[in-house]
Scaffold this motif. Structure first.
Motif, mmCIF file in Angstrom:
data_model
loop_
_atom_site.group_PDB
_atom_site.id
_atom_site.type_symbol
_atom_site.label_atom_id
_atom_site.label_comp_id
_atom_site.label_asym_id
_atom_site.label_seq_id
_atom_site.Cartn_x
_atom_site.Cartn_y
_atom_site.Cartn_z
ATOM 1 N N ALA A 236 0.858 -1.314 0.073
ATOM 2 C CA ALA A 236 0.102 0.112 0.074
ATOM 3 C C ALA A 236 0.903 1.232 0.101
ATOM 4 O O ALA A 236 0.576 2.116 -0.933
ATOM 5 N N VAL A 237 1.948 1.298 0.749
ATOM 6 C CA VAL A 237 2.848 2.416 0.964
ATOM 7 C C VAL A 237 3.405 2.578 -0.505
ATOM 8 O O VAL A 237 3.721 3.675 -0.984
ATOM 9 N N VAL A 238 4.034 1.570 -1.165
ATOM 10 C CA VAL A 238 4.858 1.574 -2.400
ATOM 11 C C VAL A 238 3.893 2.318 -3.387
ATOM 12 O O VAL A 238 4.246 3.135 -4.399
ATOM 13 N N LEU A 239 2.553 1.503 -3.394
ATOM 14 C CA LEU A 239 1.660 2.126 -4.498
ATOM 15 C C LEU A 239 1.469 3.301 -4.347
ATOM 16 O O LEU A 239 1.297 4.246 -5.183
ATOM 17 N N ALA A 240 0.949 3.855 -3.054
ATOM 18 C CA ALA A 240 0.904 5.501 -2.858
ATOM 19 C C ALA A 240 1.775 6.420 -3.459
ATOM 20 O O ALA A 240 1.580 7.383 -3.933
ATOM 21 N N THR A 244 1.503 9.187 -6.272
ATOM 22 C CA THR A 244 1.760 10.480 -6.020
ATOM 23 C C THR A 244 2.786 10.943 -6.870
ATOM 24 O O THR A 244 2.725 12.038 -7.468
ATOM 25 N N ILE A 245 3.914 10.174 -6.818
ATOM 26 C CA ILE A 245 5.205 10.678 -7.714
ATOM 27 C C ILE A 245 4.520 10.532 -9.391
ATOM 28 O O ILE A 245 4.864 11.723 -10.099
ATOM 29 N N SER A 246 3.912 9.842 -9.728
ATOM 30 C CA SER A 246 3.596 9.835 -11.259
ATOM 31 C C SER A 246 2.567 10.872 -11.489
ATOM 32 O O SER A 246 2.601 11.414 -12.875
#
Length: 495
Positions: A236-240, A244-246
């Motif tokens: 979940a953290v990695v996906l968020a 956000t960056i994308s």
């Protein structure tokens, strides 16, 4: 005694039109939940593409239609989460309750006048909430009946009627308020509907449902829980972070997100199917049932692709291409969303009674699916007739649109309640809720497909659009009829 039999024995088996008493609780819970969902859906597309001066978000129409399809796809895709949570963590009953709370807050977010940020926040809440609620309430319906209970298909038809009663009333109320007065006030009424669903469920579940929905059918061990929570938390953290960056760098655009959902709509059910098929908890006979489920799943994808365009392409058609001053009244375009559920409310009891009366002479499960595809295709072909008669630029008599909704309903009554029941019958015992998620993924895949193809719908391509999709569905129905005997060998003794 098996858990399934314990559940059946714990539920009062009469008390709601000759069906288990718990059907009352689930009927009215689903009624109000669907009122909230279809009320929101009746005005969602218009809210997105109407100008800011008219209270909308001012999006491009094609983008709005694609986002509406993506929204629908993700709502049904999230059933994977709901099915897994129910099967492995908290059971169907708690899952649907917590899901209802998330949905209610999602509608409240839409009811607050704000920006696109509030709109996307509501999307996330409603997607997650429906994922928890939708597959699990159907699972609880199935748990109340013995696997060989002759009332089972009729019970699902009655339950399915609650969906459509809520869906019929919602556009008339939410649509009228939202379109004539204020979109946000309309969304507020949808939030109230979800609140009433929760009240109904909480007040009657203990008395009526017994043990239905209480069992965690394939619970995680203590060790598995620890590792699973760590993995999910990290993911979940990695996906968020990636999202956000994308988004900030412009890599993740709306159009690219639409393409991504289109891919996931088919990749996820494929992975899910392979996982269940290869699981050591799945028996040889259950694997045979899963093989039989594949053509039914693909047929459902084609059917839902057409049916779900009733709230996107046909909604835009009602707004832009239909004569709305008819028989002395001005028709609100959102009211057409009530046509489909109205016809189901009227004809579902008739079809349900027909299946019971026919008994073993009724069409087999795959044959019913084939009929569903046939009528879906015809519903799009019918739209071509007024254009052939009066030209592609004249406003269409609203009765043609109503006729299209009617024809697709006949197909829906052949396929949808039967599909729900067949899924509970064909499900491996270790994956009962997750198999219901697989059924809902057919709708997710359909709407993911729609998000890619709605861009081909323009006033210039209208006849080609309806014609190609309609004829393709009819051809696929013929193929499914031909495959019916082979599918029956994999289904074995289940009807």
């Amino acid at each position: 005694m098996s858990n399934r039999q314990k559940i059946v024995d714990s539920v009062p088996q009469t008390g709601f039109f000759g069906h288990p008493k718990g059907l009352f609780t689930l009927f009215f819970t689903e009624f109000w939940e669907r009122f909230s969902y279809y009320g929101m859906k009746a005005i969602l597309v218009y809210y997105m593409y109407y100008s800011v001066t008219k209270g909308g978000l001012g999006m491009n129409q094609q983008t709005a239609l694609a986002i509406a399809s993506v929204y629908g796809s993700l709502i049904y895709m999230s059933g994977i989460i709901g099915g897994w949570v129910a099967d492995r963590l908290i059971g169907p009953s708690k899952s649907l309750f917590y899901g209802g709370i998330l949905i209610m807050f999602g509608h409240i977010a839409l009811a607050v006048p704000g920006s696109k940020a509030m709109f996307f926040t509501s999307m996330v809440l409603i997607i997650l909430g429906t994922g928890l609620l939708k597959p699990n309430i159907s699972t609880v319906v199935g748990e109340m009946y013995d696997i060989n209970d002759a009332r089972r298909d009729a019970g699902f038809s009655i339950f399915y009627m609650s969906v459509n009663l809520g869906a019929f009333i919602a556009p008339l109320i939410v649509g009228t308020v939202g379109m004539n007065y204020n979109f946000h006030l309309g969304f507020g009424i949808a939030a109230l509907g979800m609140f009433l669903a929760l009240v109904c469920y909480v007040l009657t579940r203990k008395k009526n449902l017994g043990l239905a929905g209480q069992f965690v059918h394939n619970p995680l061990s203590s060790e598995e829980k620890k590792t699973t929570f760590v993995k999910f938390g990290l993911a979940a953290v990695v996906l968020a972070v990636i999202i956000t960056i994308s988004a900030m760098t412009g890599i993740l655009t709306v159009q690219r997100f639409i393409y991504l959902v289109g891919i996931l709509g088919f990749v996820i059910p494929t992975i899910y199917f392979i996982y269940m098929y290869r699981s050591p908890k799945t028996t040889k006979e259950e694997r045979s049932h899963l093989i039989a489920f594949i053509p039914l799943f693909l047929a459902a994808v084609m059917f839902w692709s057409i049916q779900e365009q009733g709230s996107t392409i046909l909604a835009a058609f009602a707004d832009k291409r239909t004569q709305l001053d008819f028989a002395g009244i001005h028709i609100n375009p959102s009211w057409f969303q009530s046509a489909n559920p109205l016809f189901i409310v009227v004809f579902a009891p008739i079809v349900g009674t027909l299946w019971v009366k026919l008994g073993n002479k009724a069409p087999t499960i795959p044959a019913k699916f084939a009929y569903g595809l046939l009528f879906a295709g015809l519903s799009f072909v019918v739209i071509l007739v007024p254009a052939l008669i009066g030209g592609t630029h004249a406003l269409v008599n609203p009765l043609w649109l109503v006729l299209s909704y009617f024809i697709v309903v006949i197909g829906e009554l052949c396929l949808s309640p039967v599909g729900l029941s067949a899924t509970t019958k064909l499900a491996p015992s270790a994956f009962s809720s997750q198999m219901m998620s697989m059924w809902l993924l057919s709708n997710a895949a359909a709407q993911a497909l729609n998000a890619q193809i709605v861009k081909f719908y323009t006033p210039e391509t209208e006849m080609t659009y309806f014609g190609v999709i309609g004829v393709l569905s009819i051809v696929l129905s013929i193929i499914l009829f031909a495959l019916t005997p082979k599918i029956k060998t994999f289904i074995k003794d289940i009807r």
